[in-house]
Design a protein around this motif. Structure first.
Motif, PDB file in Angstrom:
ATOM      1  N   ALA A  11       0.829  -1.211   0.000  1.00  0.00           N
ATOM      2  CA  ALA A  11       0.000   0.000   0.000  1.00  0.00           C
ATOM      3  C   ALA A  11       0.856   1.251   0.000  1.00  0.00           C
ATOM      4  CB  ALA A  11      -0.923   0.011   1.218  1.00  0.00           C
ATOM      5  N   MET A  12       2.050   1.168   0.591  1.00  0.00           N
ATOM      6  CA  MET A  12       2.884   2.346   0.711  1.00  0.00           C
ATOM      7  C   MET A  12       3.362   2.860  -0.635  1.00  0.00           C
ATOM      8  SD  MET A  12       2.565   2.455   3.843  1.00  0.00           S
ATOM      9  CE  MET A  12       3.629   3.832   4.187  1.00  0.00           C
ATOM     10  N   GLY A  13       3.423   2.005  -1.619  1.00  0.00           N
ATOM     11  CA  GLY A  13       3.911   2.430  -2.921  1.00  0.00           C
ATOM     12  C   GLY A  13       2.840   3.076  -3.782  1.00  0.00           C
ATOM     13  N   THR A  14       1.621   3.146  -3.307  1.00  0.00           N
ATOM     14  CA  THR A  14       0.518   3.702  -4.076  1.00  0.00           C
ATOM     15  C   THR A  14       0.302   5.161  -3.700  1.00  0.00           C
ATOM     16  OG1 THR A  14      -0.517   1.524  -4.009  1.00  0.00           O
ATOM     17  CG2 THR A  14      -1.890   3.372  -4.691  1.00  0.00           C
ATOM     18  N   ALA A  15      -0.050   5.982  -4.674  1.00  0.00           N
ATOM     19  CA  ALA A  15      -0.275   7.403  -4.429  1.00  0.00           C
ATOM     20  C   ALA A  15      -1.369   7.592  -3.388  1.00  0.00           C
ATOM     21  CB  ALA A  15      -0.655   8.092  -5.732  1.00  0.00           C
ATOM     22  N   GLN A  16      -1.132   8.480  -2.454  1.00  0.00           N
ATOM     23  CA  GLN A  16      -2.092   8.716  -1.385  1.00  0.00           C
ATOM     24  C   GLN A  16      -3.209   9.651  -1.839  1.00  0.00           C
ATOM     25  OE1 GLN A  16      -2.067   7.018   1.494  1.00  0.00           O
ATOM     26  NE2 GLN A  16      -0.345   5.955   0.547  1.00  0.00           N
ATOM     27  N   ASN A  17      -4.358   9.491  -1.229  1.00  0.00           N
ATOM     28  CA  ASN A  17      -5.518  10.318  -1.520  1.00  0.00           C
ATOM     29  C   ASN A  17      -5.362  11.662  -0.809  1.00  0.00           C
ATOM     30  OD1 ASN A  17      -8.085  11.358  -1.988  1.00  0.00           O
ATOM     31  ND2 ASN A  17      -9.018  10.168  -0.343  1.00  0.00           N
ATOM     32  N   THR A  18      -5.151  12.728  -1.588  1.00  0.00           N
ATOM     33  CA  THR A  18      -4.956  14.054  -1.006  1.00  0.00           C
ATOM     34  C   THR A  18      -6.226  14.900  -1.044  1.00  0.00           C
ATOM     35  OG1 THR A  18      -4.159  14.899  -3.132  1.00  0.00           O
ATOM     36  CG2 THR A  18      -2.503  14.076  -1.577  1.00  0.00           C
ATOM     37  N   LYS A  19      -7.325  14.309  -1.532  1.00  0.00           N
ATOM     38  CA  LYS A  19      -8.597  15.016  -1.552  1.00  0.00           C
ATOM     39  C   LYS A  19      -9.382  14.661  -0.294  1.00  0.00           C
ATOM     40  CE  LYS A  19      -8.972  15.252  -6.584  1.00  0.00           C
ATOM     41  NZ  LYS A  19      -9.802  14.934  -7.779  1.00  0.00           N
TER      42      LYS A  19
END
Length: 319
Positions: A11-19
């Motif tokens: 999961a750490m390699g996936t872009a985080q939700n910033t919305k």
């Protein structure tokens, strides 16, 4: 079980939700992190945006520039204030944070303390907190339920003659819940910046600090020396508002746009343990110790009123 194990490791390699306002599927799927398996909660996303606002009759006669490095020096000293009309400047800190509770024992990480400047005798330059929103998301039944909290969940406490703290206590939180906090803090102290906490007692998947600072304000910026922390500064501008009857194009004042960004940050205790084992002589932010990583933004020639000992602008693990 296989799916959960995969989520822990990748999961750490996936872009985080910033919305903010709607947790993503990745947010809901996060059940832990293999790098910190004992974590009781995790910060999914934490952002800060600092913007300066100048009144139309603002005047400045200085075009200083600054650099984003531990070696930069704030030339000009306290005398720089005579070149600017400080009473014509306000600045707004827009803070957003999304935290997920991983274990019932981590419910304490739903709490938040906001430290702010509120002088006891003279409130001319006191901070204002506005647009405060606290929302708890619950997906335990397979259908997301949203619970908004009101002012009944917080209390105010004076820390000393200069600072107050707003204690926010979120009740009825359990493992799997996601809490989002959003607020604006307006400050009238143009020559002071609150520090930005990069690291917490729990993992921080993503954090970003952005600041658009007029170039006539020169700060010493000390960014944590850490492989997961990246920083840069770019030339930008701050728009000077014009009177309604003024047909001229809006005036722009040169600014420095700072960005400090970090991903996959370990809890400070675990990070300390690993870095000490790997590099005994390592330093943090040039300070020569292993304290929690933070961007030290407020070092300048004219020292501001110091923060109360042990307190910082944003705390997710209140004392």
């Amino acid at each position: 079980m296989i799916c959960a194990a995969l989520m822990l490791s990748c999961a750490m390699g996936t872009a985080q939700n910033t919305k903010f306002g709607k947790p993503s599927q990745l947010d809901w799927s996060m059940v832990g992190w293999s790098e910190a398996p004992d974590a009781e909660a995790i910060v999914l996303c934490k952002t800060l945006n600092v913007e300066y606002e100048l009144q139309s009759d603002f005047k400045s006669y200085d075009n200083s520039t600054s650099e984003l490095s531990a070696e930069s020096v704030a030339y000009g000293g306290a005398g720089i204030n005579k070149f600017i009309s400080e009473d014509k400047i306000t600045m707004t800190y827009s803070v957003k944070m999304r935290t997920k509770i991983l274990k019932d024992s981590g419910a304490k990480y739903a709490n938040l303390d906001i430290v702010y400047y509120w002088e006891e005798k003279d409130r001319t330059h006191s901070d204002d907190i506005s647009s405060l929103s606290i929302v708890v998301f619950d997906n335990s039944t397979g259908k997301v339920k949203k619970r908004k909290l009101n002012s009944s969940c917080w209390t105010e406490e004076r820390l000393d003659a200069n600072y107050m703290v707003r204690h926010i206590r979120v009740a009825d939180v359990k493992a799997g819940d996601i809490i989002e906090y959003q607020y604006d803090l307006t400050s009238r102290r143009a020559t002071f910046l609150y520090d930005w906490q990069v690291q917490e007692d729990i993992p921080v998947l993503y954090t970003k600090c952005e600041m658009n600072i007029p170039a006539f304000l020169t700060f010493n910026m000390s960014v944590p020396v850490h492989p997961f922390v990246k920083s840069k500064v770019e030339e930008a501008s701050v728009t000077l508002p014009q009177e309604i009857s003024d047909l001229q194009a809006p005036k722009k004042i040169k600014s420095n746009y700072y960005t400090i960004e970090s991903r996959d940050m370990l809890p400070k205790a675990l990070d300390l343990q690993r870095r000490q084992a790997e590099t005994p002589a390592a330093t943090v932010g040039g300070e020569g110790d292993f304290e929690a990583l933070k961007a030290i933004l407020s070092i300048k020639a004219e020292a501001p009123v110091p923060m109360p000992k042990g307190k910082r602008h944003i705390m997710i693990n209140p004392e």
